[in-house]
Design an enzyme around this catalytic site. Structure first.
Site, short mmCIF file in Angstrom:
data_model
loop_
_atom_site.label_atom_id
_atom_site.label_comp_id
_atom_site.label_asym_id
_atom_site.label_seq_id
_atom_site.Cartn_x
_atom_site.Cartn_y
_atom_site.Cartn_z
N GLU A 1 -12.23 -23.00 -17.09
CA GLU A 1 -12.32 -22.49 -19.23
C GLU A 1 -11.40 -22.04 -19.54
O GLU A 1 -10.57 -21.34 -18.73
CB GLU A 1 -13.33 -21.97 -19.36
N GLU B 1 -22.13 -19.80 -26.36
CA GLU B 1 -21.82 -18.42 -25.72
C GLU B 1 -21.30 -17.81 -27.07
O GLU B 1 -20.76 -18.75 -27.35
CB GLU B 1 -20.80 -19.47 -24.89
#
Length: 272
Positions: A150, A244
């Site tokens: 990420e 998220e």
């Protein structure tokens, strides 16, 4: 056709994963994204996670939650992060999941804050990451799951900020079990053109995490969700969307807002 939608476990009210999953289903979600803490804590949750899976809870992914990561400047801490991720990949494989995700680092160094120059060269940064991703990618391949890298924004990491930087590392590793996470919050800060970045990263895009421009739930900021979702459909993205974010307002209402935005977003009409 809608993409499958997951909600991270800490956002859902409930005493245990089956209760959280029941609420998630009622609010329009399809699964729960787990959080994987350090010190092999995720593996110690296996009895709980096995029971949840036996009760039908769908847990496709785990997002690492530690205070050090694979790109740490301290070799022993980088090694510990690799050890924890190997364990998390094995656990998520046992649960029938898709994979585990990690940044290169988080909160360790930023070129936007003093002293501005990190203690390790860019070439050394890259070698540490390629070595760790290669080992983890081989382990993921053996387990039948995927490791997702990420990119984070420039204030949270100095090594991997954009999708193309993550793609370059995946290409250097050369394993189909190492892929990229696109996080809409970080992309809103770092990408010149979010849609062009997604299209360019499409062959390596394995997971998408969603939050709005202000890190709250989709619909609480200024991101153009219809356009983002249309781009993901256009590139044939096959994976999950995982919520998220922070929640603004009542948690259940906020989660409902997010799922509604992600399920029912329609292209904006041009002004007359």
């Amino acid at each position: 056709m809608s993409l499958p939608l997951a909600c991270q476990e800490q956002l859902l009210p409930g005493a245990d994963l089956p209760q959280k999953f029941a609420l998630a289903l009622a609010l329009g979600y399809d699964g729960i994204e787990l959080r994987g803490r350090g010190d092999l804590a995720f593996a110690r949750r296996l009895p709980e996670l096995r029971r949840a899976r036996a009760e039908g809870v769908i847990m496709p992914t785990v997002c690492v939650e530690m205070d050090h990561f694979i790109g740490d400047f301290v070799p022993a801490l980088s090694r510990d992060a690799v050890t924890n991720l190997r364990s998390q990949l094995s656990v998520i494989a046992e649960l029938g999941g898709v994979g585990a995700m990690t940044p290169a680092a988080w909160g360790m160094f930023s070129r936007r804050l003093p002293p501005f120059e990190p203690p390790r060269s860019p070439a050394a940064d890259r070698q540490v990451l390629v070595d760790a991703l290669g080992e983890l990618g081989e382990h993921a391949r053996a387990e039948g799951v995927t490791l997702f890298l990420e990119p984070l924004n420039r204030y949270e990491d100095h090594m991997v900020n954009r999708l193309d930087e993550a793609v370059a590392l995946c290409a250097a590793v050369g394993l189909p079990s190492v892929r990229v996470v696109a996080d809409t919050f970080h992309m809103n800060i770092e990408e010149d053109d979010v849609h062009a970045a997604l299209r360019a990263a499409a062959p390596y895009l394995g997971h998408v995490q969603v939050s709005d421009s202000n890190r709250y739930q989709p619909g609480a900021g200024h991101l153009d969700w219809p356009a983002l979702l249309r781009t993901l459909r256009d590139i044939g993205y096959p994976g999950w969307l995982a919520l998220e974010c922070r929640l603004r307002g009542d948690p259940v209402r906020a989660l409902q807002q997010a799922s509604t935005v992600l399920r029912h977003a329609r292209p904006r009409q041009a002004a007359a």
